[in-house]
Design an enzyme around this catalytic site. Structure first.
Site, PDB file in Angstrom:
ATOM      1  N   GLU A 179       0.791  -1.224   0.000  1.00  0.00           N
ATOM      2  CA  GLU A 179       0.000   0.000   0.000  1.00  0.00           C
ATOM      3  C   GLU A 179       0.829   1.283   0.000  1.00  0.00           C
ATOM      4  OE1 GLU A 179      -2.931  -0.256   3.138  1.00  0.00           O
ATOM      5  OE2 GLU A 179      -3.958  -1.921   2.163  1.00  0.00           O
ATOM      6  N   GLU A 365      -5.193  -8.621   0.581  1.00  0.00           N
ATOM      7  CA  GLU A 365      -5.832  -8.323   1.871  1.00  0.00           C
ATOM      8  C   GLU A 365      -7.308  -8.056   1.641  1.00  0.00           C
ATOM      9  OE1 GLU A 365      -4.224  -5.168   4.346  1.00  0.00           O
ATOM     10  OE2 GLU A 365      -2.175  -5.809   3.907  1.00  0.00           O
TER      11      GLU A 365
END
Ligand code: FCB
Length: 457
Positions: A179, A365
């Site tokens: 991320e 995720e």
């Protein structure tokens, strides 16, 4: 809240609905679970430093002990095996390998820890999926400017080289960064994550340097790992305009530019989105010759972390992009306030596949947080998390049926853990952790995942 979370309304699913080589796993990250902050030569990370300042973490806690995975990892890997998963995503704490971020000699005890951990995965039939950077930058590097300093790119490549040299005989799947949006903007613009800076220009330079470091690490990893498969994991969001007005539609496109395309475009060889660049003015990052080609180094897969969609409105003067994310009413939300939208995941992946055509996509995720209650019988009956999981797996099945190359799903997370600025207030685990005793107990959601994966429903 919409009442579609009742177990009898949930879609029917079986593992056999998916390909036999589909990767099923759980995700974790080093700072969130390991603890052992001062053990075996680990250096300080920016998260240790950030947590030490009162006010940064909601419950005043830190990851110093966390889920004590540093000691309890055999038990945790047993849990992952018992769930029936065939893969496991974890991250390496850079300051365990190089206490000060770089150097000729690595910290052998740090390497040994991960070596044992990887062996533990292989012994249990878990394919290791390693993330090199899940936000715990060595503090020494931050003192030299952190990711805003290009020297950190070289340090990262040196670290990636060292880790892949030592573990590459046993790890095929490498995720460079987790991320980058969060690294850049939570950490350096919003100031809600380490290192806690609030400077837009710095955040943009960080985003660029992180992307360059991704591209530059790839050849180092490939040189050390036969058959390496490498990618990055991005946090991506499907977006909707708050209304049909031209202003809200344009605002949504701008928001998409920084949230999604700022990362997706350069990684796929398109450079930075021109519409965003035009708005940035003096805040635009310094890009050196060759950087864009390096960022676009071919990868083997794209990791997508999906949590929630966003609804965007025009907001003149709000931030550089003049946009605002709004909270609509009558929408199902998790305890974090994140909208629950499995259909958003479908739209998102359709868009990513259509616009960028990655060869393979992994959902690296996906998960939810609720206020879990331990019953008097010791059970954690987290029906909402179970429902979230079931419905997102049904969405995954739908995505695969559309011909989109999703090849794996990693639930966030195996264990309750240190949820960054929220401390221990937010539990995302399929396994409950009692942070006083470190006792692990599988929640109803984890039991469902186990039944699904083992087919013994
Ligand atoms: C993601 C992070 C992960 C975890 C989840 C809830 O943004 O990658 O570490 O905190 O959110």
């Amino acid at each position: 809240m919409m009442n579609n979370t009742r177990p009898d309304h949930l879609p029917q699913l079986k593992r056999a609905d998916f390909a036999s080589d589909f990767r099923w796993g759980c995700s974790t990250s080093s700072y969130q679970i390991e603890g052992g902050a001062n053990l075996d030569g680990r250096g300080e990370s920016i998260w240790d430093r950030f947590c030490a300042t009162p006010g940064h973490i909601r419950d005043g806690s830190s990851g110093a002990v966390a889920s004590d995975h540093y000691h309890l990892w055999p038990q945790d890997l047993d849990l992952a095996r018992e769930l029936g998963t065939n893969a496991y995503r974890f991250s390496i704490a850079w300051p365990r390998i190089f206490a000060e971020g770089r150097g000729k000699a690595p910290n052998q005890k740090g390497l040994d820890f991960y070596s044992r951990l990887v062996d533990g995965m292989l012994e249990r039939g878990l394919e290791p999926w390693v993330t090199l950077y899940h936000w715990d930058l060595p503090q020494t590097l931050q003192e030299q400017g952190g990711w805003a300093n290009r020297d950190t790119i070289d340090a990262f490549v040196g670290y990636a080289d060292m880790v892949s040299r030592h573990l590459g005989d046993r790890i095929q799947h490498w995720i460079t960064h987790n991320e980058p949006w969060c690294t850049a903007f939570h950490g350096n613009y919003e100031g809600v994550h380490a290192p806690g800076l609030k400077d837009f220009k710095t955040a943009l330079q960080v985003s660029h340097n992180v992307l360059v470091s991704h591209g530059r690490a790839i050849p180092a990893i490939r040189a050390n790992v036969a058959n390496a498969r490498v990618g990055a994991a991005l946090s991506l969001h499907p977006l909707k305009a708050a209304s049909d007005s031209a202003a809200d539609v344009a605002a949504t496109a701008r928001h998409d530019g920084l949230r999604n395309r700022w990362f997706l475009d350069p990684l796929h060889g398109r450079g930075y989105p021109a519409d965003v660049w035009a708005i940035l003015g003096d805040s635009a990052p310094m890009v050196q010759e060759g950087d864009l080609a390096q960022i676009a180094t071919p990868t083997d897969f794209l990791g997508v972390n999906y949590y929630f969609p966003e609804i965007v409105a025009d907001a003149p003067g709000v931030g550089v992009m003049s946009t605002r994310v709004i909270e609509t009413k009558n929408v199902e939300r998790t305890a974090f306030g994140w909208e629950v939208s499995p259909e958003g995941m479908v739209t998102l992946l359709e868009r990513v596949a259509r616009d960028y055509k990655p060869a393979e996509i992994y959902l690296t995720e996906n998960g939810s947080t609720y206020d879990d209650v331990v019953g008097s019988d010791g059970q954690i009956d987290d029906q909402q998390r179970r429902s979230y999981l079931v419905r997102h797996l049904a969405a995954t099945r739908e995505i695969v049926a559309k011909g989109i190359p999703v090849k794996g799903y990693f639930a966030w997370s195996l264990l309750d853990n240190f949820e960054w600025a929220e401390g221990y207030i937010r539990r995302f685990g399929l396994t409950h952790v009692d942070f006083q005793t470190q006792q692990r107990r599988l929640k109803a959601s984890g039991k469902w995942y186990r039944e699904f994966l083992r087919g013994d429903k």
